[in-house]
Design an enzyme around this catalytic site. Structure first.
Site, PDB file in Angstrom:
ATOM      1  CB  SER A   1      -0.903  -0.072   1.240  1.00 27.61           C
ATOM      2  OG  SER A   1      -1.701   1.071   1.360  1.00 27.61           O
ATOM      3  CB  SER A   2       1.166   4.336  -0.425  1.00 29.29           C
ATOM      4  OG  SER A   2       1.680   5.642  -0.201  1.00 29.29           O
TER       5      SER A   2
ATOM      6  CE1 TYR B   1       1.178   4.850  -5.842  1.00 31.07           C
ATOM      7  CE2 TYR B   1       1.154   6.383  -4.000  1.00 31.07           C
ATOM      8  CZ  TYR B   1       1.604   5.206  -4.570  1.00 31.07           C
ATOM      9  OH  TYR B   1       2.458   4.394  -3.864  1.00 31.07           O
TER      10      TYR B   1
ATOM     11  CE  LYS C   1       0.151   1.816  -3.974  1.00 29.98           C
ATOM     12  NZ  LYS C   1       0.602   0.467  -4.373  1.00 29.98           N
TER      13      LYS C   1
HETATM   14  N1  LIG Z   1       8.921   4.270  -3.655  1.00 32.17           N
HETATM   15  C1  LIG Z   1       8.103   4.764  -2.743  1.00 32.17           C
HETATM   16  O1  LIG Z   1       8.380   5.790  -2.119  1.00 32.17           O
HETATM   17  C2  LIG Z   1       6.822   4.059  -2.429  1.00 32.17           C
HETATM   18  C3  LIG Z   1       6.090   4.514  -1.330  1.00 32.17           C
HETATM   19  C4  LIG Z   1       4.893   3.894  -0.994  1.00 32.17           C
HETATM   20  C5  LIG Z   1       4.451   2.826  -1.749  1.00 32.17           C
HETATM   21  N2  LIG Z   1       5.177   2.404  -2.822  1.00 32.17           N
HETATM   22  C6  LIG Z   1       4.647   1.265  -3.580  1.00 32.17           C
HETATM   23  O2  LIG Z   1       5.631   0.251  -3.637  1.00 32.17           O
HETATM   24  C7  LIG Z   1       5.490  -0.496  -4.854  1.00 32.17           C
HETATM   25  C8  LIG Z   1       6.838  -0.535  -5.574  1.00 32.17           C
HETATM   26  O3  LIG Z   1       7.246   0.801  -5.834  1.00 32.17           O
HETATM   27  P1  LIG Z   1       8.721   1.158  -6.320  1.00 32.17           P
HETATM   28  O4  LIG Z   1       8.993   2.518  -5.796  1.00 32.17           O
HETATM   29  O5  LIG Z   1       9.643   0.052  -6.006  1.00 32.17           O
HETATM   30  O6  LIG Z   1       8.492   1.255  -7.906  1.00 32.17           O
HETATM   31  P2  LIG Z   1       9.518   1.144  -9.131  1.00 32.17           P
HETATM   32  O7  LIG Z   1      10.925   1.236  -8.671  1.00 32.17           O
HETATM   33  O8  LIG Z   1       9.018   2.121 -10.138  1.00 32.17           O
HETATM   34  O9  LIG Z   1       9.261  -0.349  -9.655  1.00 32.17           O
HETATM   35  C9  LIG Z   1       7.986  -0.685 -10.112  1.00 32.17           C
HETATM   36  C10 LIG Z   1       7.899  -2.180 -10.356  1.00 32.17           C
HETATM   37  O10 LIG Z   1       6.548  -2.466 -10.797  1.00 32.17           O
HETATM   38  C11 LIG Z   1       6.580  -3.050 -12.077  1.00 32.17           C
HETATM   39  N3  LIG Z   1       5.504  -2.578 -12.929  1.00 32.17           N
HETATM   40  C12 LIG Z   1       5.129  -1.296 -13.128  1.00 32.17           C
HETATM   41  N4  LIG Z   1       4.142  -1.250 -14.064  1.00 32.17           N
HETATM   42  C13 LIG Z   1       3.910  -2.524 -14.444  1.00 32.17           C
HETATM   43  C14 LIG Z   1       3.051  -3.140 -15.389  1.00 32.17           C
HETATM   44  N5  LIG Z   1       2.218  -2.428 -16.167  1.00 32.17           N
HETATM   45  N6  LIG Z   1       3.090  -4.470 -15.514  1.00 32.17           N
HETATM   46  C15 LIG Z   1       3.942  -5.209 -14.768  1.00 32.17           C
HETATM   47  N7  LIG Z   1       4.797  -4.702 -13.884  1.00 32.17           N
HETATM   48  C16 LIG Z   1       4.796  -3.373 -13.724  1.00 32.17           C
HETATM   49  C17 LIG Z   1       7.928  -2.674 -12.674  1.00 32.17           C
HETATM   50  O11 LIG Z   1       8.295  -3.637 -13.644  1.00 32.17           O
HETATM   51  P3  LIG Z   1       9.325  -3.286 -14.860  1.00 32.17           P
HETATM   52  O12 LIG Z   1      10.660  -3.015 -14.231  1.00 32.17           O
HETATM   53  O13 LIG Z   1       9.339  -4.487 -15.705  1.00 32.17           O
HETATM   54  O14 LIG Z   1       8.782  -2.070 -15.515  1.00 32.17           O
HETATM   55  C18 LIG Z   1       8.828  -2.646 -11.456  1.00 32.17           C
HETATM   56  O15 LIG Z   1       9.292  -3.930 -11.149  1.00 32.17           O
HETATM   57  C19 LIG Z   1       4.392   0.207  -5.661  1.00 32.17           C
HETATM   58  O16 LIG Z   1       3.158  -0.458  -5.440  1.00 32.17           O
HETATM   59  C20 LIG Z   1       4.356   1.591  -5.049  1.00 32.17           C
HETATM   60  O17 LIG Z   1       3.099   2.207  -5.192  1.00 32.17           O
HETATM   61  C21 LIG Z   1       6.350   2.997  -3.184  1.00 32.17           C
END
Ligand SMILES: NC(=O)c1ccc[n+]([C@@H]2O[C@H](COP(=O)([O-])OP(=O)(O)OC[C@H]3O[C@@H](n4cnc5c(N)ncnc54)[C@H](OP(=O)(O)O)[C@@H]3O)[C@@H](O)[C@H]2O)c1
Length: 250
Positions: free
Chosen positions: A140-141, A155, A159
């Site tokens: 989630s977030s 967004y 979540k």
């Molecule tokens: N970073 C933060 O600050 C943060 C905070 C709160 C929550 N989150 C949540 O944590 C999770 C991971 O975030 P992250 O920051 O690690 O993101 P990220 O670095 O942008 O990585 C996103 C991942 O999701 C995959 N993905 C995106 N679109 C896709 C699609 N259409 N089909 C299949 N796979 C897809 C990507 O695959 P590819 O590499 O193949 O594109 C990648 O493995 C998300 O749900 C995000 O909302 C993140």
């Protein structure tokens, strides 16, 4: 022997960022890990190599979660490598930073498709593959519970919907001893937050100031919380929302 030895885990979006951190941690705990990716097959293979280099076992599976029928395609790929599942981590997600006055319907649909529709249908088609006593963990977030970034509203809404999914699914799968929980990160240093953190000189400091701990999280900090929820020790925790924001909501 790790606490997940003999178990199979699937982490969506494990090619990069938080998902990669989770996949590597579950691999170290002994799980055989399905490393899902969307477009970045090479990056997913790097995750697999890292897990294997640490003594674990993993394989990569690709499925574009924005495409119609994505969940069925994902499971078809998964079935080529494994015959059941113990831990499912719905991590793949995309952001949306366009405020309500500027966002187009296509952007709204895109973020809801990947962040909400995909996990829903992955479970619809995957519940039968999950073994009794298994684990579902939805990423989630903190933004589901604070309006600190109202420009990201679409967004944040995804979540919130995912958290309702967690709550209700826990009632459906509880009879089989399967727990379902949400883990809510705060700002974590990944590709997703690169612009926010590194796009301006004070981006990092501004993000760090939101956290009670005065920092920006790393994927490993979320992965450690997921590892607990994936383990036997968390067996009496279900339907819950676990704050992994570093105190950004206090
Ligand atoms: N970073 C933060 O600050 C943060 C905070 C709160 C929550 N989150 C949540 O944590 C999770 C991971 O975030 P992250 O920051 O690690 O993101 P990220 O670095 O942008 O990585 C996103 C991942 O999701 C995959 N993905 C995106 N679109 C896709 C699609 N259409 N089909 C299949 N796979 C897809 C990507 O695959 P590819 O590499 O193949 O594109 C990648 O493995 C998300 O749900 C995000 O909302 C993140």
């Amino acid at each position: 022997m790790g606490v997940l030895t003999g178990r199979t885990a699937l982490v969506t979006g494990a090619s990069r960022g938080i998902g990669r951190g989770i996949a590597e941690r579950l691999g170290r705990d002994g799980a055989r890990v399905a490393v899902h990716y969307g477009r970045n097959e090479a990056a997913a293979k790097e995750t697999v190599t890292a897990i294997e280099a640490a003594g674990g076992s993993a394989f990569a599976i690709g499925a574009d979660l924005a495409a119609p029928g994505a969940a069925e395609a994902l499971w078809e790929e998964f079935d080529r490598h494994a015959d059941g599942l113990d831990v499912l981590v719905n991590n793949a997600g995309i952001g949306s930073t366009r405020p309500i006055g500027e966002i187009e319907e296509a952007d709204y649909d895109a973020v809801f498709t990947v962040n909400v529709k995909a996990p829903f249908f992955i479970l619809k088609h995957g519940m039968g593959r999950l073994r009794d006593g298994g684990r579902v963990i939805n990423i989630s977030s903190g933004l589901a519970r604070t309006a600190v970034m109202p420009g990201n509203m679409a967004y944040s809404m995804t979540k919130g919907a995912l958290d309702v999914f967690t709550r209700d699914l826990s009632k459906i799968l509880g009879a089989r001893g399967i727990t379902v929980n949400s883990v809510a990160p705060g700002i974590i240093d990944t590709d997703n937050t690169a612009e926010l953190l590194h796009g301006s000189p004070d981006g990092w400091a501004g993000a760090a100031a939101l956290s009670a701990l005065g920092g920006v999280g790393a994927p490993a900090e979320v992965a450690d919380v997921v590892a607990f929820l994936a383990s036997h020790e968390s067996r009496w925790v279900t339907g819950s929302w676990v704050d992994a924001t570093g105190g950004s909501l206090t």
